[in-house]
Design an enzyme around this catalytic site. Structure first.
Site, PDB file in Angstrom:
ATOM      1  N   ASP A 186     -71.377 147.324  31.003  1.00 58.84           N
ATOM      2  CA  ASP A 186     -72.318 146.215  31.166  1.00 58.84           C
ATOM      3  C   ASP A 186     -73.309 146.172  30.009  1.00 58.84           C
ATOM      4  OD1 ASP A 186     -73.416 144.018  32.368  1.00 58.84           O
ATOM      5  OD2 ASP A 186     -74.056 145.028  34.187  1.00 58.84           O
ATOM      6  N   ASN A 208     -79.861 137.145  26.726  1.00 58.60           N
ATOM      7  CA  ASN A 208     -80.939 138.068  26.355  1.00 58.60           C
ATOM      8  C   ASN A 208     -80.863 138.430  24.873  1.00 58.60           C
ATOM      9  OD1 ASN A 208     -82.434 138.948  28.978  1.00 58.60           O
ATOM     10  ND2 ASN A 208     -80.271 138.900  29.522  1.00 58.60           N
ATOM     11  N   SER A 261     -74.429 136.416  25.467  1.00 54.92           N
ATOM     12  CA  SER A 261     -75.590 137.084  26.046  1.00 54.92           C
ATOM     13  C   SER A 261     -76.863 136.293  25.777  1.00 54.92           C
ATOM     14  CB  SER A 261     -75.733 138.498  25.471  1.00 54.92           C
ATOM     15  OG  SER A 261     -76.967 139.066  25.855  1.00 54.92           O
ATOM     16  N   SER A 294     -75.013 129.174  35.755  1.00 51.45           N
ATOM     17  CA  SER A 294     -73.680 129.523  35.259  1.00 51.45           C
ATOM     18  C   SER A 294     -73.054 130.677  36.029  1.00 51.45           C
ATOM     19  CB  SER A 294     -73.750 129.852  33.762  1.00 51.45           C
ATOM     20  OG  SER A 294     -74.678 130.891  33.505  1.00 51.45           O
ATOM     21  N   LYS A 348     -80.281 146.989  30.731  1.00 56.32           N
ATOM     22  CA  LYS A 348     -79.379 146.560  29.649  1.00 56.32           C
ATOM     23  C   LYS A 348     -79.782 145.202  29.090  1.00 56.32           C
ATOM     24  CE  LYS A 348     -76.899 143.481  32.214  1.00 56.32           C
ATOM     25  NZ  LYS A 348     -76.501 142.106  31.877  1.00 56.32           N
TER      26      LYS A 348
END
Length: 341
Positions: free
Chosen positions: A257, A269, A267, A22, A203
């Site tokens: 970020d 994660n 997200s 992506s 992050k």
């Protein structure tokens, strides 16, 4: 402006994009807004053939139209690298060694390498730029990284977005930044390559922590405290590993970020962490997502680096214990409560 400069301005910049996911697709879309020619390498030949026929990626961001006048797809990597000025790496960090195993330093001579990867090389605990420097003898001054709060899904929708391009060679960072600016995206250049790259890695781990707490039923109040403490952990880590006097952690390449990855529905994660918090095993979460959560690999690397520098990072340690030591998520987050302020 001289005739030579005018001519150079009219000649499209040749860019290779390596990766079919992506983010690679989003970068192809962004770059296609400007005067470039893109040679896009994708591992799956079926995807290469599909894009050549239908001008859409069949596997990721399927609604994004690929401009065939500016983009050519390749299955053979050496063909994609031929004659390009920039090489953009957009595959998961864990797959970089195997993806580039057939290349040598000649493939990188005279080229600028751009890492669009927010992860680390597992086992070696190396940033992608450091690994490239060692593997192909490429000076850091020929590398830069892409960071900032910019999800591929919003790029596909042409939502206003911002990127930070970091390199010790500020002229390189600025040149590449100029190739990204478009009607829906603004980019700026800075020279803190390591700071930006490490922050982009950490992050993702914090986003996993946020997802775990959501899965366990914690609310917005706790997540806000978690994220603010995470920024302090990032500062502690960077000050120990790569201190920089002029670094502004409140800017979008760092704090921005972190925020978008910790809070956004896009997200992966955070999604991965949420599944762990809800009781999924690591293996089952990975299988169901069918996408790579960079934070899974990164937390082991950052944990070991922090141990080498004798610094305490309670959030990182909690995520590491949950993911790699099979600690109970609820127990670890209850323990973490006592460290947060």
């Amino acid at each position: 402006m001289s005739q030579i400069e005018e001519l150079k301005k009219k000649i499209p910049t040749q860019i290779a994009v390596l990766g079919g996911g992506s983010w690679a697709t989003a970068l192809v879309k962004i770059l296609s807004e400007n005067q470039v020619k893109i040679k896009w390498w994708i591992r799956r030949k079926s995807d290469v053939d599909f894009i050549r026929k239908y001008n859409h990626n069949p596997s990721y961001l399927t609604d994004v139209a690929i401009n065939p006048r500016k983009v050519k797809t390749y299955h053979k990597m050496s063909d994609a690298l031929h004659g390009v000025e920039y090489i953009i790496l957009a595959v998961p960090a864990a797959f970089i060694p195997s993806t580039l195993k057939d290349l040598n330093k000649k493939h990188f001579e005279g080229r600028k390498v751009v890492s669009a990867i927010k992860g680390m090389i597992p086992e070696e605990n190396l940033l992608v730029t450091d690994w490239i420097e060692r593997a192909f003898n490429l000076p850091l001054g020929q590398t830069c990284v892409i960071a900032g709060p910019c999800h591929a899904e919003e790029v596909a929708l042409e939502k206003q977005s911002y990127l930070t391009i970091a390199s010790p060679n500020i002229a390189l960072a600025q040149s590449f930044s100029n190739l990204l600016n478009s009607r829906f995206l603004q980019s700026h250049a800075i020279d803190d390559l390591y700071g930006v790259e490490y922050c982009a890695v950490i992050k993702n781990i914090i986003a996993m922590a946020c997802g775990i707490t959501r899965g366990l039923g914690f609310g917005d109040n706790f997540q806000a405290v978690l994220v603010s403490n995470a920024m302090q952990e990032i500062k502690i880590f960077l000050d120990a590993v790569y201190p920089e006097a002029n670094r502004d952690l409140n800017s979008s390449g760092y704090l921005g970020d972190l925020l978008v990855t910790a809070y956004s529905q896009f997200s992966r994660n955070r999604t991965f962490g949420n599944m762990i918090g809800r009781g999924y095993s690591v293996k089952s979460a990975q299988i169901e997502m069918n996408m790579i959560a960079e934070g899974y690999y990164a937390v082991r690397s950052i944990y070991h680096i922090s141990r080498q520098h004798h610094i305490q990072l309670p959030i990182i340690e909690a995520v590491y214990a949950i993911v790699y030591e099979k600690a109970n998520p609820q127990a670890e987050m209850n323990k973490l409560k006592t460290f947060l302020k």
